[in-house]
Design an enzyme around this catalytic site. Structure first.
Site, PDB file in Angstrom:
ATOM      1  N   CYS A 121       0.814  -1.215   0.000  1.00  0.00           N
ATOM      2  CA  CYS A 121       0.000   0.000   0.000  1.00  0.00           C
ATOM      3  C   CYS A 121       0.849   1.267   0.000  1.00  0.00           C
ATOM      4  O   CYS A 121       2.072   1.236   0.169  1.00  0.00           O
ATOM      5  CB  CYS A 121      -0.951  -0.033   1.186  1.00  0.00           C
ATOM      6  SG  CYS A 121      -2.374   1.077   1.022  1.00  0.00           S
ATOM      7  N   ASP A 122       0.164   2.396  -0.135  1.00  0.00           N
ATOM      8  CA  ASP A 122       0.782   3.683  -0.451  1.00  0.00           C
ATOM      9  C   ASP A 122       2.027   4.027   0.360  1.00  0.00           C
ATOM     10  O   ASP A 122       3.021   4.501  -0.181  1.00  0.00           O
ATOM     11  CB  ASP A 122      -0.228   4.816  -0.229  1.00  0.00           C
ATOM     12  CG  ASP A 122      -1.441   4.731  -1.127  1.00  0.00           C
ATOM     13  OD1 ASP A 122      -1.618   3.685  -1.783  1.00  0.00           O
ATOM     14  OD2 ASP A 122      -2.203   5.693  -1.175  1.00  0.00           O
ATOM     15  N   LYS A 123       1.971   3.849   1.673  1.00  0.00           N
ATOM     16  CA  LYS A 123       3.041   4.369   2.530  1.00  0.00           C
ATOM     17  C   LYS A 123       4.141   3.352   2.793  1.00  0.00           C
ATOM     18  O   LYS A 123       5.189   3.710   3.340  1.00  0.00           O
ATOM     19  CB  LYS A 123       2.452   4.843   3.868  1.00  0.00           C
ATOM     20  CG  LYS A 123       1.281   5.810   3.744  1.00  0.00           C
ATOM     21  CD  LYS A 123       1.608   7.012   2.883  1.00  0.00           C
ATOM     22  CE  LYS A 123       0.425   7.953   2.728  1.00  0.00           C
ATOM     23  NZ  LYS A 123      -0.653   7.424   1.886  1.00  0.00           N
ATOM     24  N   SER A 470      -6.212  12.689  -2.640  1.00  0.00           N
ATOM     25  CA  SER A 470      -6.138  11.356  -3.207  1.00  0.00           C
ATOM     26  C   SER A 470      -5.060  11.311  -4.276  1.00  0.00           C
ATOM     27  O   SER A 470      -4.924  12.232  -5.084  1.00  0.00           O
ATOM     28  CB  SER A 470      -7.483  10.972  -3.826  1.00  0.00           C
ATOM     29  OG  SER A 470      -7.355   9.813  -4.625  1.00  0.00           O
TER      30      SER A 470
END
Length: 564
Positions: A121-123, A470
């Site tokens: 995921c993103d982080k 986003s």
């Protein structure tokens, strides 16, 4: 070679490590081998991480076959759609720093020799790369893949970002509750990260552009043959990197960051890549101004692909066309081809054998998808340090807007105003107090942007905010991540209702049209509330976070900055 994980036999440190690791099944021979951390953010909070445990096990076996010892460690698993519920959304960006610190505590504390990081995921990807740069031990990033999305009964595709956007339409009646639930039921059909070119897939591409992955390994479908092939090859790659003493700071050089910035622009990637790249660069201790890199590259680099929601291309089509490697191949005339990669060859050598499978999906530089860069760093009297605008690949709307400020200190009050008809065409909705300090960890402004879209105000109302947005979907003219943020000494905290704000994206300016003398007089009666006080991790983050230009990293503290 001499490994830092080994200690002199017979000493207390050797004896206690041997005792504990023998209980875990390691032999005396194993204790002399390269010891590789397998960084796993497995979690059942979200499908992004739900499939990582079998991958970690396969990486461990791959390392064993290559003559090393894999030792799994765990980190926090920040997930935007779930963990924004608490702390006003502050646990998301700050969770990136927790990932890096989890890794540091285990890998540096145990003096392990290298890392294989399971990126999801993103982080997780930026947190892993930050730790790699900080610790400077040989590191390999593995993209663990994107999820598959679903289809509506009429055959239209649907994914979680579409659900997120359309949730902002329920209040206005443009989407019914039942329709939203039907979309939600169909949007995700496998584990993995969000399917569009949001932050997760963008950062996986960034990792490859930086030279920290296996060649041609991003993006990839979760649990696909391509993903498992990368997993199987990971052991040999990381053990060889350890034995060759090939370190992240040798790879993530200023030239590599320049390549990564160009790759993000070419894929019309997430705006969040800028602050994440700035954070990674900060950890390398190299002299790199990532914001300036994006400004410079935007003069020549145009979008070469248009993955949803930037266009009609799916992530699967982008993957099949060659993914990150194909993008880099098309960009090669503008790249620094001599930069080193984790597998030992330079970037030019790595790209020699790459063939772009579909040059309509990933186009050459002389035939881009759009005519202007889609990530625009802007400055002006309202954002003297920086702000960011994300555009669509084929931009047709007016890129100038002058309007009347309507100020809000939190998303809830802005949403109430939108739903009550209090925001009208010609307004500039100013949402402040969401920066890394004002909302410790940085608050999310996308729900306000989506509510404007749901109310049919996208084309007639602009947004200016110090919050984050986003990585995928922004509608209308939205000026995000304004710096200095409203909680610190700067013009954003001095905006009053009724002030005039002028935005010119083409000229890269955002200005507060109020005389300097009047702004100076306002400093004694600032309207911005004190930063939100909290305890625990978010308080620690707020007290130590550096400015966005340095990636909002937790480092030396903010002793030179002041509260509003």
């Amino acid at each position: 070679m001499e490994l830092r994980s080994n200690f002199v036999p017979g000493t207390p440190r050797w004896a206690t490590r041997r005792t504990q690791w023998r209980q875990l099944g390691l032999t005396d021979e194993d204790l002399t081998k390269p010891k590789i951390a397998i960084v796993n953010s497995s979690s059942k909070l979200a499908p992004c991480f739900s499939h990582l445990d079998p991958i970690a096990a396969a990486v461990k076996e791959s390392i064993r076959l290559a003559g090393g010892v894999g030792i799994e460690i765990r980190t926090v698993a920040p997930t935007d759609f779930i963990m924004t519920a608490g702390g006003s959304g502050g646990y998301i960006l700050s969770g990136r720093d927790l990932v890096s610190m989890d890794i540091e505590a285990a890998v540096e504390g145990a003096q392990l020799d290298g890392m294989v990081c399971l990126a999801s995921c993103d982080k997780t990807t930026p947190g892993q790369l930050m730790a790699a740069a900080r610790l400077n031990v040989p590191t390999l990033i593995i993209s663990c893949g994107y999820q598959s999305s679903g289809f509506m009964a009429n055959g239209d595709s649907v994914d979680i970002e579409e659900v997120f956007l359309k949730a902002g339409h329920v209040k206005s009646g443009r989407v019914t509750f039942e329709q939203l639930c039907d979309m939600s039921d169909r949007a995700i059909t496998s584990p993995g990260v969000c399917t569009g070119m949001g932050t997760a897939n963008s950062m996986h591409v960034v990792a490859e552009a930086l030279g920290m992955t296996l060649s041609a390994s991003t993006p990839t479908a979760a649990n696909s043959a391509a993903m498992w092939s990368a997993v199987e090859r990971s052991g040999a790659a990381i053990v060889e990197a350890v034995l060759a003493d090939r370190r992240p700071r040798d790879i993530m050089t200023p030239d590599a960051f320049d390549n990564a910035a160009k790759a993000v622009l070419a894929i019309s990637g997430s705006i969040n890549c800028i602050k994440h790249l700035a954070a990674i660069a900060r950890e390398t201790e190299a002299d790199v101004d990532v914001y300036r890199l994006f400004e410079s590259a935007a003069a020549t680099i145009r979008p070469l692909s248009a993955v949803r929601p930037n266009g009609d291309t799916t992530i699967e089509q982008f993957d099949a066309a060659g993914g990150a490697a194909a993008v880099l191949k098309q960009l090669l005339p503008s790249l620094n081809s001599q930069v080193l990669t984790v597998t030992g060859e330079n970037l030019g050598e790595r790209l020699d054998h790459i063939v772009v499978a579909d040059d309509e999906v990933i186009r050459p530089m002389d035939r881009p998808m759009g005519t202007m860069a889609t990530i625009v760093v802007i400055r002006g009297s309202l954002a003297p340090e920086s702000a960011i605008v994300k555009l669509s690949v084929t931009e047709e709307r007016e890129l100038r807007f002058t309007g009347t400020a309507r100020t809000f200190g939190d998303p809830a009050s802005a949403l109430t105003a939108i739903e009550g008809g209090g925001i009208v065409p010609g307004d500039v909705l100013v949402l402040r107090g969401l920066g890394p300090v004002g909302t410790p960890g940085m608050g999310m402004a996308s729900n306000v942007v989506f509510a404007l879209n749901g109310a049919g105000l996208t084309e007639s109302v602009a947004v200016v905010t110090d919050g984050q947005l986003s990585g995928l979907v922004n509608k209308g003219i939205v000026v995000g991540e304004v710096s200095p943020e409203g909680a610190l000494d700067g013009p954003l905290g001095l905006v009053h209702d009724g002030d005039t704000i002028a935005i010119d994206v083409t000229a890269r300016t955002v200005d507060l049209l109020v005389p300097f003398d009047e702004l100076s007089a306002r400093r004694d009666s600032r309207l911005v509330a004190e930063p939100k006080r909290t305890a625990g991790w978010l308080a620690a983050y707020a007290g130590a976070a550096e400015p966005l230009q340095k990636g909002a990293t937790v480092r030396s503290g903010r002793s030179t900055l002041t509260y509003g």
